[in-house]
Design a protein around this motif. Structure first.
Motif, PDB file in Angstrom:
ATOM      1  N   PHE A 230      39.002  41.894  38.355  1.00  0.00           N
ATOM      2  CA  PHE A 230      39.938  42.161  39.450  1.00  0.00           C
ATOM      3  C   PHE A 230      40.226  40.902  40.271  1.00  0.00           C
ATOM      4  N   ILE A 231      39.223  40.061  40.461  1.00  0.00           N
ATOM      5  CA  ILE A 231      39.455  38.795  41.174  1.00  0.00           C
ATOM      6  C   ILE A 231      40.524  37.985  40.437  1.00  0.00           C
ATOM      7  N   HIS A 232      40.377  37.917  39.123  1.00  0.00           N
ATOM      8  CA  HIS A 232      41.367  37.202  38.314  1.00  0.00           C
ATOM      9  C   HIS A 232      42.735  37.875  38.402  1.00  0.00           C
ATOM     10  N   GLY A 233      42.740  39.211  38.338  1.00  0.00           N
ATOM     11  CA  GLY A 233      44.001  39.956  38.389  1.00  0.00           C
ATOM     12  C   GLY A 233      44.745  39.770  39.697  1.00  0.00           C
ATOM     13  N   TRP A 234      44.036  39.894  40.819  1.00  0.00           N
ATOM     14  CA  TRP A 234      44.688  39.727  42.126  1.00  0.00           C
ATOM     15  C   TRP A 234      45.245  38.319  42.280  1.00  0.00           C
ATOM     16  N   CYS A 235      44.475  37.336  41.819  1.00  0.00           N
ATOM     17  CA  CYS A 235      44.963  35.950  41.904  1.00  0.00           C
ATOM     18  C   CYS A 235      46.194  35.754  41.015  1.00  0.00           C
ATOM     19  N   LYS A 236      46.183  36.407  39.872  1.00  0.00           N
ATOM     20  CA  LYS A 236      47.298  36.268  38.932  1.00  0.00           C
ATOM     21  C   LYS A 236      48.617  36.733  39.541  1.00  0.00           C
ATOM     22  N   ILE A 237      48.555  37.767  40.390  1.00  0.00           N
ATOM     23  CA  ILE A 237      49.798  38.270  40.999  1.00  0.00           C
ATOM     24  C   ILE A 237      49.973  37.746  42.429  1.00  0.00           C
ATOM     25  N   GLY A 238      49.174  36.741  42.785  1.00  0.00           N
ATOM     26  CA  GLY A 238      49.387  36.045  44.055  1.00  0.00           C
ATOM     27  C   GLY A 238      48.792  36.716  45.271  1.00  0.00           C
ATOM     28  N   ARG A 239      47.850  37.634  45.088  1.00  0.00           N
ATOM     29  CA  ARG A 239      47.256  38.336  46.237  1.00  0.00           C
ATOM     30  C   ARG A 239      45.805  37.891  46.401  1.00  0.00           C
ATOM     31  N   VAL A 240      45.658  36.651  46.873  1.00  0.00           N
ATOM     32  CA  VAL A 240      44.336  36.049  46.952  1.00  0.00           C
ATOM     33  C   VAL A 240      43.461  36.737  47.999  1.00  0.00           C
ATOM     34  N   ASP A 241      44.073  37.322  49.039  1.00  0.00           N
ATOM     35  CA  ASP A 241      43.277  38.041  50.051  1.00  0.00           C
ATOM     36  C   ASP A 241      42.539  39.207  49.409  1.00  0.00           C
ATOM     37  N   GLU A 242      43.228  39.905  48.477  1.00  0.00           N
ATOM     38  CA  GLU A 242      42.575  41.006  47.765  1.00  0.00           C
ATOM     39  C   GLU A 242      41.430  40.480  46.895  1.00  0.00           C
ATOM     40  N   ALA A 243      41.622  39.299  46.330  1.00  0.00           N
ATOM     41  CA  ALA A 243      40.581  38.697  45.503  1.00  0.00           C
ATOM     42  C   ALA A 243      39.349  38.377  46.341  1.00  0.00           C
ATOM     43  N   GLN A 244      39.570  37.825  47.524  1.00  0.00           N
ATOM     44  CA  GLN A 244      38.441  37.497  48.395  1.00  0.00           C
ATOM     45  C   GLN A 244      37.751  38.762  48.905  1.00  0.00           C
ATOM     46  N   TRP A 245      38.558  39.813  49.127  1.00  0.00           N
ATOM     47  CA  TRP A 245      37.959  41.082  49.529  1.00  0.00           C
ATOM     48  C   TRP A 245      37.121  41.663  48.386  1.00  0.00           C
ATOM     49  N   THR A 246      37.564  41.439  47.151  1.00  0.00           N
ATOM     50  CA  THR A 246      36.826  41.930  45.980  1.00  0.00           C
ATOM     51  C   THR A 246      35.456  41.277  45.882  1.00  0.00           C
ATOM     52  N   ILE A 247      35.361  40.009  46.308  1.00  0.00           N
ATOM     53  CA  ILE A 247      34.046  39.351  46.313  1.00  0.00           C
ATOM     54  C   ILE A 247      33.089  40.095  47.243  1.00  0.00           C
ATOM     55  N   GLU A 248      33.596  40.529  48.413  1.00  0.00           N
ATOM     56  CA  GLU A 248      32.747  41.297  49.338  1.00  0.00           C
ATOM     57  C   GLU A 248      32.406  42.666  48.755  1.00  0.00           C
ATOM     58  N   GLU A 249      33.389  43.307  48.095  1.00  0.00           N
ATOM     59  CA  GLU A 249      33.141  44.597  47.439  1.00  0.00           C
ATOM     60  C   GLU A 249      32.080  44.439  46.357  1.00  0.00           C
ATOM     61  N   MET A 250      32.153  43.336  45.672  1.00  0.00           N
ATOM     62  CA  MET A 250      31.203  43.015  44.607  1.00  0.00           C
ATOM     63  C   MET A 250      29.773  42.978  45.160  1.00  0.00           C
ATOM     64  N   LYS A 251      29.615  42.288  46.296  1.00  0.00           N
ATOM     65  CA  LYS A 251      28.297  42.207  46.927  1.00  0.00           C
ATOM     66  C   LYS A 251      27.808  43.589  47.343  1.00  0.00           C
ATOM     67  N   GLY A 252      28.761  44.441  47.803  1.00  0.00           N
ATOM     68  CA  GLY A 252      28.410  45.795  48.220  1.00  0.00           C
ATOM     69  C   GLY A 252      27.885  46.657  47.095  1.00  0.00           C
ATOM     70  N   HIS A 253      28.273  46.329  45.881  1.00  0.00           N
ATOM     71  CA  HIS A 253      27.794  47.068  44.706  1.00  0.00           C
ATOM     72  C   HIS A 253      26.541  46.414  44.107  1.00  0.00           C
ATOM     73  N   GLY A 254      25.993  45.438  44.827  1.00  0.00           N
ATOM     74  CA  GLY A 254      24.760  44.797  44.356  1.00  0.00           C
ATOM     75  C   GLY A 254      24.978  43.755  43.278  1.00  0.00           C
ATOM     76  N   CYS A 255      26.212  43.296  43.121  1.00  0.00           N
ATOM     77  CA  CYS A 255      26.526  42.273  42.110  1.00  0.00           C
ATOM     78  C   CYS A 255      26.743  40.938  42.812  1.00  0.00           C
ATOM     79  N   ARG A 256      26.039  39.919  42.378  1.00  0.00           N
ATOM     80  CA  ARG A 256      26.136  38.606  43.020  1.00  0.00           C
ATOM     81  C   ARG A 256      27.321  37.819  42.451  1.00  0.00           C
ATOM     82  N   PRO A 257      28.227  37.335  43.318  1.00  0.00           N
ATOM     83  CA  PRO A 257      29.331  36.500  42.826  1.00  0.00           C
ATOM     84  C   PRO A 257      28.796  35.275  42.099  1.00  0.00           C
ATOM     85  N   CYS A 258      29.445  34.910  41.028  1.00  0.00           N
ATOM     86  CA  CYS A 258      28.999  33.777  40.216  1.00  0.00           C
ATOM     87  C   CYS A 258      30.052  32.669  40.221  1.00  0.00           C
TER      88      CYS A 258
END
Length: 502
Positions: A230-258
């Motif tokens: 999803f981070i890649h997808g949001w960036c692909k369509i120019g919605r980088v804010d959604e991508a950065q929000w996805t990083i926070e969502e990722m942490k909320g699910h116990g997944c560490r951003p890499c």
């Protein structure tokens, strides 16, 4: 979650019939009898006993144009039928014809007709991919059904089918294939869900992918890869804010951003030439204990070069070396390209001839292609030809279509569309058995038109259509104007009819 399947579109009828398709040549018969892709293998001067089994079969499928013609010619050829088919041989043939779906399907059906051979999943997956790439969707689905009947469908097969549907604008059909996984004996789990989401995101259908994810996550647990998609997808369509929000969502699910998570956003900012924000993300990575790697730095370096900020790009290269990053072939390919564009050809040569061997980094085809393109860019065609010869004799890697394109372009630019130009084309088809792709055909048609050789350009245009490649409208228009100016009115009428059907 079943989506309605839209009717598959029919392809535009070809201009040429099968009899004419046998006589295409890569040159005007008025100047010399040049061999071409359809004739080159039938030369009586070639000692076929020295050819490999793969080359012998390839030589037999170059003449006919239709799938049935190809199958019949192989079935009735004693020399081909005396060859023992192996899976590696069939896979090699399908790879050889990856840009020519008719020849690929003809070989596939011929092999299938042999009593001593049975296709395995790899062979099926290859023909599925070739057909999908050339937008032969109905035929692709027939093959998929055949695989299903034989219980040969794997997740890799499904991935190819979904990606080809999405790539042709039929994302609903990609979802339908996912919905029917059970009919192929496959499960809907995290891996298969990620394949679907990745397919949709790469086709810029990120919002649709998000809706499907919200439905599926009730039953399927996401992982870090899910969020990176999803981070890649949001960036692909120019919605980088959604991508950065996805990083926070990722942490909320116990997944560490890499590194991949952050590097995707870095790449987005680089594409926007917003290097300040890109550098901020690099700082954030270090603060999070996730240091940028070679891929991250190479992305920034290549983007800076694209923006013609060569000095800044080379500073990044020095930073990588000082940080102790493991320098790989991809990095060196980018560095050579940057040095070449910056006019520092000598340094690029030193990287290729000295630094790479010293660091035990082997060149690949892209490395040679970059060097060849650099020499052609700086009007040093002879050095490019010498390097091509070195590449051919090295045994490290083989030239591909992209190796030849800069050389062909240089010949056209310098008005050398006779001996050298013809030899390059002959070598591509005869020596390396390369199948010309869309970009090469377009280059040749445009270049020959400008060189006042529109008869030759038209023959290539016909050959292109005969292989199922759809010329761009600009190419059609240019050729139309050129043949009309030469009073080739019958040809102009055919091209005009073709354009009306586009």
């Amino acid at each position: 979650m079943i989506f309605h399947v839209r009717k598959l579109r029919n392809t535009i009828p070809f201009l040429v019939d099968s009899s004419k398709a046998r006589t295409f040549i890569h040159g005007s018969s008025e100047t010399r009898p040049l061999a071409l892709s359809s004739q080159i293998f039938s030369s009586k001067n070639e000692d076929e006993t020295k050819l490999s089994e793969l080359d012998i079969i390839v030589s037999k499928v170059r003449l006919p144009n239709g799938v049935d013609e190809i199958v019949n010619s192989l079935v009735n050829d004693e020399e081909c039928n005396s060859i023992k088919l192996t899976r590696s041989l069939v896979v090699g043939l399908l790879h050889r014809f990856k840009d020519d779906w008719k020849s690929a399907l003809g070989v596939f059906k011929w092999a299938e007709s042999r009593l001593d051979y049975e296709h395995n999943p790899d062979g099926y997956d290859l023909i599925i991919d070739v057909l999908g790439k050339m937008k032969q969707m109905e035929t692709m689905m027939v093959i998929l059904q055949e695989m299903g009947n034989r219980h040969l469908v794997t997740l890799n097969t499904v991935a190819k089918v979904m990606r080809r549907f999405a790539g042709s604008g039929q994302w609903e059909n990609a979802v339908k294939v996912f919905d029917e996984l059970g009919t192929y004996g496959l499960e809907k789990n995290t891996e298969s869900m990620n394949l679907l989401l990745d397919t949709l995101c790469k086709a810029c259908k990120v919002e649709q992918a998000r809706e499907i994810f919200l439905e599926l996550k009730r039953h399927i647990v996401p992982n870090a890869h899910t969020f990176n998609i999803f981070i890649h997808g949001w960036c692909k369509i120019g919605r980088v804010d959604e991508a950065q929000w996805t990083i926070e969502e990722m942490k909320g699910h116990g997944c560490r951003p890499c590194v991949i998570s952050y590097s995707t956003i870095v790449k987005f900012y680089c594409c926007q030439e917003n290097y300040d924000n890109a550098y901020d993300v690099l700082d954030e990575m270090r603060a999070e204990g996730c240091s940028p790697n070679t891929v991250t730095y190479t992305t920034v370096m290549s983007s800076l070069a694209k923006s013609e900020k060569y000095d800044d790009a080379l500073l990044i290269a020095e930073r990588m070396k000082s940080d102790g990053c493991k320098l790989d072939t991809l990095f060196y390919n980018s560095l050579i390209h940057i040095l070449g564009r910056a006019g520092r050809v000598g340094e690029a040569i030193n990287v290729f001839e000295v630094e790479m061997p010293r660091n035990s980094v082997l060149p690949n085809t892209s490395t040679y292609n970059t060097m060849v393109a650099m020499f052609c860019y700086h009007n040093q065609e002879q050095k490019a030809l010498n390097l091509l010869a070195k590449m051919e004799s090295s045994g490290v890697c083989k030239p591909d279509v992209q190796t030849y394109n800069p050389l062909l372009k240089a010949c056209i630019k310098n008005g050398k569309t006779d001996d050298c130009f013809s030899k390059l084309l002959d070598d591509m088809v005869k020596r390396h058995h390369l199948s010309l792709d869309m970009s090469t055909y377009t280059l040749l048609v445009h270049g020959l038109c400008r060189a006042n050789k529109c008869e030759w350009a038209y023959l290539l245009f016909q050959e292109m259509i005969g292989k199922g490649l759809m010329p761009r409208y600009k190419t059609c228009r240019l050729l139309f104007e050129e043949v009309k100016e030469k009073h080739m009115y019958d040809v102009a009428e055919k091209i005009e009819d073709y354009m009306k059907k586009m």
